[in-house]
Every structure is written in C-alpha cells, then in structure tokens.
Design a protein around this motif. Structure first.
Motif, PDB file in Angstrom:
ATOM      1  N   SER A   1       0.830  -1.208   0.000  1.00 40.75           N
ATOM      2  CA  SER A   1       0.000   0.000   0.000  1.00 40.75           C
ATOM      3  C   SER A   1       0.860   1.253   0.000  1.00 40.75           C
ATOM      4  O   SER A   1       0.539   2.233  -0.675  1.00 40.75           O
ATOM      5  CB  SER A   1      -0.932  -0.008   1.207  1.00 40.75           C
ATOM      6  OG  SER A   1      -1.816  -1.100   1.122  1.00 40.75           O
TER       7      SER A   1
ATOM      8  N   ASN B   1      -2.072   1.216  -9.913  1.00 39.30           N
ATOM      9  CA  ASN B   1      -2.792   0.000  -9.537  1.00 39.30           C
ATOM     10  C   ASN B   1      -2.223  -1.258 -10.201  1.00 39.30           C
ATOM     11  O   ASN B   1      -2.416  -2.353  -9.698  1.00 39.30           O
ATOM     12  CB  ASN B   1      -4.285   0.152  -9.859  1.00 39.30           C
ATOM     13  CG  ASN B   1      -5.146  -0.575  -8.863  1.00 39.30           C
ATOM     14  OD1 ASN B   1      -4.896  -0.570  -7.666  1.00 39.30           O
ATOM     15  ND2 ASN B   1      -6.181  -1.220  -9.369  1.00 39.30           N
TER      16      ASN B   1
ATOM     17  N   TYR C   1      -1.425  -4.482  -7.851  1.00 38.44           N
ATOM     18  CA  TYR C   1      -2.053  -5.794  -8.050  1.00 38.44           C
ATOM     19  C   TYR C   1      -0.998  -6.896  -8.008  1.00 38.44           C
ATOM     20  O   TYR C   1      -1.144  -7.890  -7.291  1.00 38.44           O
ATOM     21  CB  TYR C   1      -2.801  -5.852  -9.393  1.00 38.44           C
ATOM     22  CG  TYR C   1      -3.192  -7.266  -9.761  1.00 38.44           C
ATOM     23  CD1 TYR C   1      -4.290  -7.880  -9.184  1.00 38.44           C
ATOM     24  CD2 TYR C   1      -2.411  -8.014 -10.654  1.00 38.44           C
ATOM     25  CE1 TYR C   1      -4.626  -9.190  -9.489  1.00 38.44           C
ATOM     26  CE2 TYR C   1      -2.743  -9.325 -10.960  1.00 38.44           C
ATOM     27  CZ  TYR C   1      -3.847  -9.904 -10.382  1.00 38.44           C
ATOM     28  OH  TYR C   1      -4.163 -11.202 -10.681  1.00 38.44           O
TER      29      TYR C   1
ATOM     30  N   PHE D   1     -10.380  -7.709  -8.174  1.00 42.88           N
ATOM     31  CA  PHE D   1      -9.415  -6.771  -7.604  1.00 42.88           C
ATOM     32  C   PHE D   1      -9.637  -5.368  -8.168  1.00 42.88           C
ATOM     33  O   PHE D   1      -9.673  -4.383  -7.435  1.00 42.88           O
ATOM     34  CB  PHE D   1      -7.983  -7.233  -7.900  1.00 42.88           C
ATOM     35  CG  PHE D   1      -6.929  -6.337  -7.305  1.00 42.88           C
ATOM     36  CD1 PHE D   1      -6.482  -6.554  -6.011  1.00 42.88           C
ATOM     37  CD2 PHE D   1      -6.388  -5.287  -8.033  1.00 42.88           C
ATOM     38  CE1 PHE D   1      -5.510  -5.729  -5.456  1.00 42.88           C
ATOM     39  CE2 PHE D   1      -5.427  -4.461  -7.488  1.00 42.88           C
ATOM     40  CZ  PHE D   1      -4.988  -4.688  -6.192  1.00 42.88           C
TER      41      PHE D   1
ATOM     42  N   VAL E   1     -12.932  -3.685  -6.834  1.00 40.93           N
ATOM     43  CA  VAL E   1     -12.758  -3.083  -5.506  1.00 40.93           C
ATOM     44  C   VAL E   1     -11.924  -1.810  -5.627  1.00 40.93           C
ATOM     45  O   VAL E   1     -12.211  -0.795  -4.999  1.00 40.93           O
ATOM     46  CB  VAL E   1     -12.116  -4.084  -4.523  1.00 40.93           C
ATOM     47  CG1 VAL E   1     -11.756  -3.415  -3.211  1.00 40.93           C
ATOM     48  CG2 VAL E   1     -13.045  -5.257  -4.282  1.00 40.93           C
ATOM     49  N   SER E   2     -10.900  -1.861  -6.467  1.00 46.02           N
ATOM     50  CA  SER E   2     -10.059  -0.688  -6.677  1.00 46.02           C
ATOM     51  C   SER E   2     -10.842   0.453  -7.308  1.00 46.02           C
ATOM     52  O   SER E   2     -10.659   1.621  -6.945  1.00 46.02           O
ATOM     53  CB  SER E   2      -8.859  -1.044  -7.566  1.00 46.02           C
ATOM     54  OG  SER E   2      -8.053  -2.002  -6.935  1.00 46.02           O
TER      55      SER E   2
ATOM     56  N   VAL F   1     -11.124   2.721   1.780  1.00 38.61           N
ATOM     57  CA  VAL F   1     -11.367   1.473   1.049  1.00 38.61           C
ATOM     58  C   VAL F   1     -10.277   0.440   1.371  1.00 38.61           C
ATOM     59  O   VAL F   1     -10.454  -0.752   1.125  1.00 38.61           O
ATOM     60  CB  VAL F   1     -11.418   1.762  -0.473  1.00 38.61           C
ATOM     61  CG1 VAL F   1     -11.613   0.503  -1.285  1.00 38.61           C
ATOM     62  CG2 VAL F   1     -12.527   2.756  -0.778  1.00 38.61           C
ATOM     63  N   TRP F   2      -9.186   0.873   1.959  1.00 39.15           N
ATOM     64  CA  TRP F   2      -8.008   0.048   2.184  1.00 39.15           C
ATOM     65  C   TRP F   2      -8.317  -1.235   2.970  1.00 39.15           C
ATOM     66  O   TRP F   2      -7.920  -2.323   2.572  1.00 39.15           O
ATOM     67  CB  TRP F   2      -6.950   0.888   2.887  1.00 39.15           C
ATOM     68  CG  TRP F   2      -5.641   0.239   3.088  1.00 39.15           C
ATOM     69  CD1 TRP F   2      -4.701  -0.033   2.133  1.00 39.15           C
ATOM     70  CD2 TRP F   2      -5.097  -0.223   4.326  1.00 39.15           C
ATOM     71  NE1 TRP F   2      -3.608  -0.623   2.714  1.00 39.15           N
ATOM     72  CE2 TRP F   2      -3.826  -0.755   4.059  1.00 39.15           C
ATOM     73  CE3 TRP F   2      -5.562  -0.228   5.634  1.00 39.15           C
ATOM     74  CZ2 TRP F   2      -3.027  -1.289   5.047  1.00 39.15           C
ATOM     75  CZ3 TRP F   2      -4.750  -0.759   6.616  1.00 39.15           C
ATOM     76  CH2 TRP F   2      -3.498  -1.280   6.315  1.00 39.15           C
TER      77      TRP F   2
ATOM     78  N   LYS G   1     -10.509  -3.624   1.012  1.00 33.61           N
ATOM     79  CA  LYS G   1      -9.736  -4.276  -0.042  1.00 33.61           C
ATOM     80  C   LYS G   1      -8.911  -5.431   0.531  1.00 33.61           C
ATOM     81  O   LYS G   1      -8.823  -6.498  -0.070  1.00 33.61           O
ATOM     82  CB  LYS G   1      -8.835  -3.258  -0.719  1.00 33.61           C
ATOM     83  CG  LYS G   1      -8.203  -3.728  -1.991  1.00 33.61           C
ATOM     84  CD  LYS G   1      -7.439  -2.567  -2.607  1.00 33.61           C
ATOM     85  CE  LYS G   1      -7.137  -2.802  -4.041  1.00 33.61           C
ATOM     86  NZ  LYS G   1      -6.490  -1.642  -4.638  1.00 33.61           N
ATOM     87  N   TYR G   2      -8.305  -5.237   1.697  1.00 31.79           N
ATOM     88  CA  TYR G   2      -7.544  -6.314   2.320  1.00 31.79           C
ATOM     89  C   TYR G   2      -8.460  -7.521   2.586  1.00 31.79           C
ATOM     90  O   TYR G   2      -8.107  -8.655   2.276  1.00 31.79           O
ATOM     91  CB  TYR G   2      -6.893  -5.860   3.639  1.00 31.79           C
ATOM     92  CG  TYR G   2      -6.257  -7.017   4.368  1.00 31.79           C
ATOM     93  CD1 TYR G   2      -4.984  -7.448   4.017  1.00 31.79           C
ATOM     94  CD2 TYR G   2      -6.946  -7.717   5.352  1.00 31.79           C
ATOM     95  CE1 TYR G   2      -4.411  -8.550   4.651  1.00 31.79           C
ATOM     96  CE2 TYR G   2      -6.375  -8.809   5.986  1.00 31.79           C
ATOM     97  CZ  TYR G   2      -5.108  -9.220   5.637  1.00 31.79           C
ATOM     98  OH  TYR G   2      -4.555 -10.317   6.249  1.00 31.79           O
TER      99      TYR G   2
ATOM    100  N   CYS H   1      -9.332  -9.265  -0.685  1.00 31.86           N
ATOM    101  CA  CYS H   1      -8.175  -9.996  -1.209  1.00 31.86           C
ATOM    102  C   CYS H   1      -7.890 -11.245  -0.382  1.00 31.86           C
ATOM    103  O   CYS H   1      -7.634 -12.320  -0.931  1.00 31.86           O
ATOM    104  CB  CYS H   1      -6.934  -9.100  -1.224  1.00 31.86           C
ATOM    105  SG  CYS H   1      -6.951  -7.849  -2.522  1.00 31.86           S
TER     106      CYS H   1
END
Length: 165
Positions: free
Chosen positions: A25, A59, A63, A86, A89-90, A125-126, A129-130, A133
């Motif tokens: 990140s 990005n 990824y 992915f 979400v991004s 959003v971090w 996203k984790y 993933c």
C-alpha cells in the motif's frame, strides 16, 4: 465471536502478511500520489484527470505485489477470480477518491488538499480491499486451485542452487 476478538485473532495469526500489505500500500500511495502531483502541478491537469491517471498507473504494480509478495500467488492470473474482482474493488476506491478530489478541486486549487482528499478516500477502502483480497481473491487455496499456482517449489540442489524452481 465478537468482531474485535475476530480481528485481533486475524492480526495475531497474519501479522507478516499484514505488514507486507502495508508495504504494498505504501508503494501504491507513493507512486500514485507522485503521479497525481506531477499531473496536477506540472502538466496542469485537473484533479480528477490527475487522480484517474495516477490510479490506472499505480494499480498495476499494486495488483502484482499483492498477488505475489503479500499472498504468495504465482503463475498466470485468473481474470474472473482475481483480476476483475481486484480492479472492481479498486474502482470503488477510485470512485470515492474521484468524488472527493473533484469536490476539493472545485473549492480550492491547493495541490496538498487534493493529495489529502485522494489519500483519505482511498484509505477508507483500504481495509475492505484487504478483506476481499484475503478472503476471496488470494487467500487460502480453494480445492479446485492448482497448488503450483500458489507457492514456489523450493529446490534443495546443494550450495549452488538458486533456491527456487
């Protein structure tokens, strides 16, 4: 089990992965914000255009770093199971970031406020996203997954071995 207990257990069990995710990140933020500021300050692009270009460029390595370094996935990426989700979400982060950056850009021409708006929006959003993933994209292998796609085979061919096959 209460959410706080579940989160704490996950952090304790997965702290090396979480640190690698933070590192990935950090790379994404540094690269993205550098591109955003170059576009905004040097090229004179609007905050929205600068944000979009920064997102698209940054990005891509994010990824690949997440897939290989954070979750130890190797081999070909699967578009439907990994790449598309992915990026979806991004894109949610991009939408929130673009909205925020657009509002801030409308109110001021200060590049630091643009940067803060972008980082703040993507930061929200971090964690989501984790979780996505880890749980759905790159987490523990599914029964239908091929083991060679997830880990590298360690070679034990003596002192001159490269260590990985």
């Amino acid at each position: 089990m209460p959410l706080l207990v579940t989160v704490r257990a996950h952090v304790v069990d997965n702290w090396p992965r979480l640190l690698r995710y933070c590192g990935t990140s950090a790379v994404g933020v540094l690269l993205g914000q550098t591109i955003l500021r170059v576009g905004y300050d040097l090229f004179g692009w609007s905050g929205l255009v600068s944000n979009l270009v920064a997102f698209l460029i940054a990005n891509i390595p994010v990824y690949h770093l997440n897939r290989s370094w954070v979750w130890d996935r190797y081999g070909r990426s699967r578009w439907g199971r990994e790449v598309l989700p992915f990026w979806l979400v991004s894109v949610a982060g991009l939408a929130l970031s673009s909205l925020t950056v657009g509002l801030v850009d409308y109110r001021t021409d200060n590049g630091w406020f643009i940067t803060a708006a972008s980082v703040g929006a993507f930061g929200t959003v971090w964690l989501v996203k984790y979780a996505v993933c880890d749980r759905f994209l790159f987490g523990p292998p599914q029964e239908s997954d091929h083991p060679a796609e997830h880990t590298r085979e360690t070679a034990d061919d003596g002192p001159r071995s490269a260590g990985v096959r």
